[in-house]
Design an enzyme around this catalytic site. Structure first.
Site, mmCIF file in Angstrom:
data_model
loop_
_atom_site.group_PDB
_atom_site.id
_atom_site.type_symbol
_atom_site.label_atom_id
_atom_site.label_comp_id
_atom_site.label_asym_id
_atom_site.label_seq_id
_atom_site.Cartn_x
_atom_site.Cartn_y
_atom_site.Cartn_z
ATOM 1 N N LYS A 35 5.133 6.333 7.550
ATOM 2 C CA LYS A 35 4.598 5.438 8.573
ATOM 3 C C LYS A 35 5.723 4.988 9.501
ATOM 4 O O LYS A 35 6.834 4.743 9.048
ATOM 5 C CB LYS A 35 3.983 4.188 7.932
ATOM 6 C CG LYS A 35 2.844 4.471 6.984
ATOM 7 C CD LYS A 35 2.377 3.188 6.296
ATOM 8 C CE LYS A 35 1.285 3.476 5.292
ATOM 9 N NZ LYS A 35 0.888 2.262 4.562
ATOM 10 N N TYR A 80 0.717 1.556 13.945
ATOM 11 C CA TYR A 80 1.597 2.455 13.210
ATOM 12 C C TYR A 80 1.095 3.884 13.238
ATOM 13 O O TYR A 80 -0.088 4.161 13.245
ATOM 14 C CB TYR A 80 1.844 1.979 11.781
ATOM 15 C CG TYR A 80 0.629 1.763 10.910
ATOM 16 C CD1 TYR A 80 0.247 2.715 9.982
ATOM 17 C CD2 TYR A 80 -0.108 0.587 10.996
ATOM 18 C CE1 TYR A 80 -0.844 2.509 9.163
ATOM 19 C CE2 TYR A 80 -1.196 0.369 10.183
ATOM 20 C CZ TYR A 80 -1.565 1.346 9.270
ATOM 21 O OH TYR A 80 -2.658 1.151 8.467
ATOM 22 N N ASP A 114 -6.494 -6.153 -2.131
ATOM 23 C CA ASP A 114 -5.088 -6.526 -2.278
ATOM 24 C C ASP A 114 -4.863 -7.590 -3.353
ATOM 25 O O ASP A 114 -3.756 -7.717 -3.872
ATOM 26 C CB ASP A 114 -4.510 -6.981 -0.939
ATOM 27 C CG ASP A 114 -4.300 -5.820 0.028
ATOM 28 O OD1 ASP A 114 -4.368 -4.652 -0.411
ATOM 29 O OD2 ASP A 114 -4.059 -6.088 1.219
ATOM 30 N N HIS A 117 0.807 -1.213 0.000
ATOM 31 C CA HIS A 117 0.000 0.000 0.000
ATOM 32 C C HIS A 117 0.847 1.273 0.000
ATOM 33 O O HIS A 117 1.957 1.287 0.521
ATOM 34 C CB HIS A 117 -0.887 0.045 1.252
ATOM 35 C CG HIS A 117 -1.790 -1.130 1.398
ATOM 36 N ND1 HIS A 117 -2.151 -1.643 2.623
ATOM 37 C CD2 HIS A 117 -2.407 -1.904 0.474
ATOM 38 C CE1 HIS A 117 -2.959 -2.674 2.453
ATOM 39 N NE2 HIS A 117 -3.128 -2.856 1.153
#
Length: 186
Positions: free
Chosen positions: A72, A132, A168, A62
């Site tokens: 991130k 995260y 995905d 992603h």
């Protein structure tokens, strides 16, 4: 906190000092001064958490396009993952290259994934929770991905039959992905 710069320029691995005794442990999971001492200046504005109930759950690869790209800072609070980053910055000497790391509740490692990288992970054990920080809010119109099994990338995932979301499963190959990141020499 031990800080290691990675072969993919701009990405870092952090290993906090863990103080343990008969009660358990204590550690600093984030320290802005450590970031600044390494030339890293991010304003993290949101924390995200995921739970994957079974091993072999693969989330990724992603990223968000500019101007809503995200940096991130990834860590595992329970369980373990194989975490992967892919350089998708046009003009980068490492464009299309990837690195993978095991992050777990036991090793306490954290991975900094800067803008211009695709990110994904595969769970190694049941009931894995990943936390995260991000420096930009989620933007559905900027949300993009690359197919986890793109043969041009050759990522050595720890499973050949992952548990995937519908989204995905449908991501394009890197060569067909929409990318608006350019490598900048610092």
């Amino acid at each position: 906190m031990k800080t290691t710069s990675l072969k993919l320029e701009g990405a870092f691995l952090f290993e906090p000092v863990v103080h343990g005794d008969h009660r358990g442990f204590f550690m600093e999971s984030y320290n802005d001064n450590v970031m600044k001492q390494n030339g890293l200046h991010y304003d993290f504005i949101q924390d995200n958490q995921s739970l994957s109930a079974q091993p072999g759950v693969l989330r990724g690869l992603h990223y968000q396009l500019n101007p809503k790209a995200q940096t991130k800072l990834i860590r595992v609070i329970s369980g373990a993952i194989y975490d992967v980053i892919v350089d998708i910055r046009k003009g980068s000497p490492t464009f299309g290259q990837w690195q993978g790391f095991i992050l777990s509740e036991h090793n306490h490692r954290q991975l900094l994934v800067p803008k211009g990288f695709a990110h994904g992970f595969c769970t190694l054990v049941p009931d894995t929770q990943v936390l995260y920080k991000v420096d930009e809010y989620y933007s559905p119109e900027h949300d993009r991905g690359i197919l986890w099994s793109d043969p041009a990338l050759g990522i050595d995932w720890p499973t050949s039959n992952p548990v995937l979301s519908d989204k995905d499963q449908r991501h394009p190959l890197l060569k067909d992905a929409e990318i608006n990141f350019n490598f900048e020499v610092k």
